[in-house]
Design a protein around this motif. Structure first.
Motif, PDB file in Angstrom:
ATOM      1  N   CYS A  53       1.051  -1.195   0.114  1.00 14.49           N
ATOM      2  CA  CYS A  53       0.006  -0.017   0.182  1.00 14.49           C
ATOM      3  C   CYS A  53       0.905   1.244  -0.053  1.00 14.49           C
ATOM      4  O   CYS A  53       1.837   1.461   0.740  1.00 14.49           O
ATOM      5  N   HIS A  54       0.757   2.199  -0.915  1.00 19.95           N
ATOM      6  CA  HIS A  54       1.505   3.375  -1.036  1.00 19.95           C
ATOM      7  C   HIS A  54       0.963   4.705   0.017  1.00 19.95           C
ATOM      8  O   HIS A  54       1.855   5.413   0.071  1.00 19.95           O
ATOM      9  N   ILE A  55      -0.241   4.239   0.772  1.00 21.24           N
ATOM     10  CA  ILE A  55      -0.549   5.029   1.755  1.00 21.24           C
ATOM     11  C   ILE A  55       0.401   5.039   2.871  1.00 21.24           C
ATOM     12  O   ILE A  55       0.483   6.129   3.579  1.00 21.24           O
ATOM     13  N   ARG A  56       1.033   3.937   3.249  1.00 22.35           N
ATOM     14  CA  ARG A  56       1.937   3.788   4.228  1.00 22.35           C
ATOM     15  C   ARG A  56       3.075   4.810   4.200  1.00 22.35           C
ATOM     16  O   ARG A  56       3.494   5.018   3.075  1.00 22.35           O
ATOM     17  N   GLU A  57       3.290   5.618   5.107  1.00 24.99           N
ATOM     18  CA  GLU A  57       4.683   6.496   5.569  1.00 24.99           C
ATOM     19  C   GLU A  57       5.952   5.796   5.047  1.00 24.99           C
ATOM     20  O   GLU A  57       6.064   4.549   5.529  1.00 24.99           O
ATOM     21  N   LYS A  58       6.557   6.155   4.147  1.00 21.51           N
ATOM     22  CA  LYS A  58       7.747   5.530   3.754  1.00 21.51           C
ATOM     23  C   LYS A  58       7.647   4.232   3.003  1.00 21.51           C
ATOM     24  O   LYS A  58       8.474   3.219   3.490  1.00 21.51           O
ATOM     25  N   ALA A  59       6.417   4.215   2.351  1.00 21.47           N
ATOM     26  CA  ALA A  59       6.101   2.843   2.012  1.00 21.47           C
ATOM     27  C   ALA A  59       6.953   1.849   1.298  1.00 21.47           C
ATOM     28  O   ALA A  59       7.208   0.834   1.401  1.00 21.47           O
ATOM     29  N   ALA A  60       7.684   2.417   0.504  1.00 18.72           N
ATOM     30  CA  ALA A  60       8.648   1.996  -0.679  1.00 18.72           C
ATOM     31  C   ALA A  60       9.949   1.325   0.385  1.00 18.72           C
ATOM     32  O   ALA A  60      10.103   0.078   0.203  1.00 18.72           O
ATOM     33  N   GLU A  61      10.208   2.307   1.124  1.00 16.20           N
ATOM     34  CA  GLU A  61      11.526   1.685   2.137  1.00 16.20           C
ATOM     35  C   GLU A  61      10.946   0.648   2.870  1.00 16.20           C
ATOM     36  O   GLU A  61      11.793  -0.381   3.165  1.00 16.20           O
ATOM     37  N   LYS A  62      10.015   0.642   3.466  1.00 12.79           N
ATOM     38  CA  LYS A  62       9.303  -0.529   4.280  1.00 12.79           C
ATOM     39  C   LYS A  62       9.104  -1.944   3.418  1.00 12.79           C
ATOM     40  O   LYS A  62       9.500  -3.056   3.913  1.00 12.79           O
ATOM     41  N   VAL A  63       8.819  -1.773   2.183  1.00 10.26           N
ATOM     42  CA  VAL A  63       8.860  -2.969   1.354  1.00 10.26           C
ATOM     43  C   VAL A  63      10.293  -3.637   1.272  1.00 10.26           C
ATOM     44  O   VAL A  63      10.311  -4.711   1.581  1.00 10.26           O
ATOM     45  N   TYR A  64      11.095  -2.781   0.987  1.00 11.45           N
ATOM     46  CA  TYR A  64      12.747  -3.321   0.701  1.00 11.45           C
ATOM     47  C   TYR A  64      13.171  -4.117   2.186  1.00 11.45           C
ATOM     48  O   TYR A  64      13.516  -4.959   2.147  1.00 11.45           O
ATOM     49  N   SER A  65      12.612  -3.260   3.402  1.00  6.35           N
ATOM     50  CA  SER A  65      12.893  -3.815   4.689  1.00  6.35           C
ATOM     51  C   SER A  65      12.299  -5.141   4.845  1.00  6.35           C
ATOM     52  O   SER A  65      12.928  -6.177   5.143  1.00  6.35           O
ATOM     53  N   CYS A  89       0.289  -1.212  -4.892  1.00  9.25           N
ATOM     54  CA  CYS A  89       0.318   0.104  -5.268  1.00  9.25           C
ATOM     55  C   CYS A  89       1.863   0.513  -5.201  1.00  9.25           C
ATOM     56  O   CYS A  89       2.590   1.274  -6.173  1.00  9.25           O
ATOM     57  N   VAL A  90       2.763  -0.041  -4.485  1.00  3.38           N
ATOM     58  CA  VAL A  90       4.150   0.233  -4.394  1.00  3.38           C
ATOM     59  C   VAL A  90       4.779  -0.353  -5.689  1.00  3.38           C
ATOM     60  O   VAL A  90       5.597   0.133  -6.365  1.00  3.38           O
ATOM     61  N   ALA A  91       4.292  -1.617  -5.883  1.00  2.00           N
ATOM     62  CA  ALA A  91       4.576  -2.042  -7.168  1.00  2.00           C
ATOM     63  C   ALA A  91       4.383  -1.402  -8.322  1.00  2.00           C
ATOM     64  O   ALA A  91       5.485  -1.408  -9.250  1.00  2.00           O
ATOM     65  N   GLN A  92       3.115  -0.757  -8.474  1.00  6.48           N
ATOM     66  CA  GLN A  92       2.934  -0.108  -9.565  1.00  6.48           C
ATOM     67  C   GLN A  92       3.873   1.266  -9.754  1.00  6.48           C
ATOM     68  O   GLN A  92       4.195   1.488 -10.607  1.00  6.48           O
ATOM     69  N   ALA A  93       3.974   1.793  -8.563  1.00  4.30           N
ATOM     70  CA  ALA A  93       4.706   3.098  -8.419  1.00  4.30           C
ATOM     71  C   ALA A  93       6.103   3.017  -8.710  1.00  4.30           C
ATOM     72  O   ALA A  93       6.929   3.693  -9.536  1.00  4.30           O
ATOM     73  N   GLU A  94       6.894   1.711  -8.207  1.00  2.63           N
ATOM     74  CA  GLU A  94       8.328   1.407  -8.443  1.00  2.63           C
ATOM     75  C   GLU A  94       8.742   0.677  -9.669  1.00  2.63           C
ATOM     76  O   GLU A  94       9.825   1.079 -10.167  1.00  2.63           O
ATOM     77  N   GLY A  95       7.747  -0.282  -9.908  1.00  2.00           N
ATOM     78  CA  GLY A  95       8.160  -1.132 -11.111  1.00  2.00           C
ATOM     79  C   GLY A  95       9.597  -1.600 -11.223  1.00  2.00           C
ATOM     80  O   GLY A  95      10.059  -2.351 -10.335  1.00  2.00           O
ATOM     81  N   GLU A  96      10.231  -1.285 -12.327  1.00  3.26           N
ATOM     82  CA  GLU A  96      11.734  -1.819 -12.459  1.00  3.26           C
ATOM     83  C   GLU A  96      12.651  -1.499 -11.421  1.00  3.26           C
ATOM     84  O   GLU A  96      13.679  -2.024 -11.202  1.00  3.26           O
ATOM     85  N   GLU A  97      12.290  -0.397 -10.669  1.00  4.96           N
ATOM     86  CA  GLU A  97      13.197   0.045  -9.584  1.00  4.96           C
ATOM     87  C   GLU A  97      13.396  -0.943  -8.371  1.00  4.96           C
ATOM     88  O   GLU A  97      14.173  -1.257  -7.839  1.00  4.96           O
ATOM     89  N   ILE A  98      12.152  -1.668  -8.144  1.00  9.23           N
ATOM     90  CA  ILE A  98      12.252  -2.987  -7.196  1.00  9.23           C
ATOM     91  C   ILE A  98      12.942  -3.928  -7.601  1.00  9.23           C
ATOM     92  O   ILE A  98      13.908  -4.449  -6.972  1.00  9.23           O
ATOM     93  N   MET A  99      12.998  -4.339  -8.822  1.00 12.12           N
ATOM     94  CA  MET A  99      13.799  -5.223  -9.567  1.00 12.12           C
ATOM     95  C   MET A  99      15.275  -4.920  -9.494  1.00 12.12           C
ATOM     96  O   MET A  99      16.186  -5.977  -9.199  1.00 12.12           O
TER      97      MET A  99
END
Length: 444
Positions: A53-65, A89-99
């Motif tokens: 969920c991209h509504i979470r604060e610092k959502a992308a960084e928490k995914v990597y954690s 939603c983080v997957a949609q927003a970050e896409g290739e960056e996650i990979m």
């Protein structure tokens, strides 16, 4: 990435809103249809889906954690880790960056493409990493399996995406434009949910009251149809926008007995300048007038909302306007958050970003007011007799937990079963739940 045996077990971890819960359930059903089983509690899974969920604060960084934790804690004796999928939603927003940043991730799939998850899992087992963040014309829902078994309360997504473009929100970018699912498909899925065990259905959408069918009938017409469905006892809907609360939908709260007396209607702030900066398209006064119209037709309705404190430029005086609005409404329950910048949204680059310590202090004051009103609403319910939908067993012998018509958690003891509708008298109230005395046994 080297080939691995096809996964035999999975675990889906969903974060955020009810729509993510719904999507997580549907992904689990997709995997189950491929013969992949949910991992037993306490055991590691062969496939882990992080439904973000991209509504979470610092959502992308928490995914990597989370990814790092899975790799570290779930590493097997042969040095391998589970297949990891990042969805939502983080997957949609970050896409290739996650990979790029997380080599352990096998697949990234956005919320409009998760019907492709079984194919992506097969490709991952062959050693291929895949990204699917398109918003394809192909109907996602048509590719999903039928619902076979659900709990007494089930979610049904009727609308996705948003055209409102609030300046703080990523939904238009991660979920796309507003799309209403076809009326006939929704009626069929609702019937399937009832046959699978649902007694209550909550209609979901990023902006659920924007739903329209192909003849421009609104959400109240869908609710009216579902209310005539044998076996379905309760209907709810969330999340709504004040500007889409039509007279027809308001009157449905008076006319349709199965529509529960609960309305989640986010306002976000109580000051008009802040609301305009948020691009909310309503004022504090117009919002309160909508609530007045709802209360006029359903005086016992429980009201819920969302608030953001510390939006860029918000002054102390403007925040005080939010507290005044809270006092005027008397919410039964609410969600409140500190403003958190989302990359790519207009608010992220606005002047006047509010200091963290100021936001902390404002949030504490707001939550104190909201908690006060939630307790007061619960206390005012003591002595009422109502129907409770039993959802699960309680922690104590003979105890059951369920929901009142006003979405309050209620616990009682006596003869009951999951899925029953029982008559109770509410006897005591706390801030988050009520105690009750069983009056009558279950009824259909």
């Amino acid at each position: 990435m080297r080939p691995t045996p096809p996964p035999r077990t999975y675990r889906v971890k969903s974060f955020g809103c009810q729509m993510n819960v719904y999507d997580g359930e549907r992904m689990a059903e997709l995997l189950g249809a491929q013969g992949i089983s949910p991992a037993p509690e306490g055991e590691e899974a062969d496939l882990v889906v992080l439904n973000t969920c991209h509504i979470r604060e610092k959502a992308a960084e928490k995914v990597y954690s989370d990814i790092g934790r899975i790799v570290k804690d779930w590493r097997r004796e042969d040095g391998t880790s589970p297949l990891i999928a990042v969805a939502g939603c983080v997957a949609q927003a970050e896409g290739e960056e996650i990979m790029r940043r997380a080599p352990a991730v096998s697949m990234v799939v956005g919320p409009q493409a998760y019907h492709r998850l079984p194919e992506m899992v097969a490709e991952a087992a062959e050693g291929r990493r895949t990204v699917e963040t398109d918003m394809p014309a192909e109907a996602k829902f048509a590719a999903l399996p039928a619902r076979r078994k659900v709990g007494p309360s089930a979610f049904l997504t009727v609308q996705e995406g948003c055209d409102k473009f609030c300046t703080y929100c990523v939904v238009p970018y991660t979920r796309g434009a507003e799309i209403s699912r076809p009326y006939k498909d929704l009626v069929a899925e609702a019937q399937g949910l009832v046959e699978a065990g649902a007694r209550e259905i909550t209609l979901l959408g990023q902006n659920v009251n924007a739903w329209r069918d192909d003849t421009n009938r609104g959400l109240e017409k869908l609710i009216e149809t579902l209310a005539a469905m044998p076996g379905l006892a309760r209907i709810r809907y969330t999340t709504s926008h004040p500007n889409d609360m039509t007279e027809g939908l308001i009157e449905a709260h008076r006319d349709i007995e199965k529509l529960m007396p609960f309305l989640h209607l986010p306002v976000q702030a109580g000051n008009d300048r802040v609301l305009k900066a948020m691009n909310r398209s309503h004022s504090a006064d117009s919002y309160l007038r909508v609530l007045d119209r709802v209360r006029a037709v359903r005086p016992d309705i429980a009201l819920s909302g969302d608030f953001i404190v510390g939006f860029p430029g918000e002054t102390d005086a403007e925040f005080e306007d939010t507290l005044k609005l809270v006092d005027a409404v008397g919410y039964a329950q609410c969600f409140s958050f500190k403003y958190s910048a989302r990359p790519g949204t207009p608010a992220a680059t606005m002047d006047g970003q509010v200091a963290a310590e100021v936001m902390d202090e404002r949030l504490q004051r707001l939550q104190a007011a909201l908690n006060r009103d939630q307790l007061a609403f619960n206390q005012a319910s003591v002595g009422k007799r109502c129907t409770v939908l039993v959802e699960r067993k309680g922690r104590h012998e003979g105890q059951w937990l369920g929901k009142s018509p006003w979405l309050q958690s209620v616990h009682f003891t006596g003869e009951a079963a999951i899925g029953d509708l029982v008559e109770v008298e509410l006897t005591a109230a706390g801030p988050n739940s009520l105690s009750a005395r069983l009056l009558h046994p279950a009824h259909a």
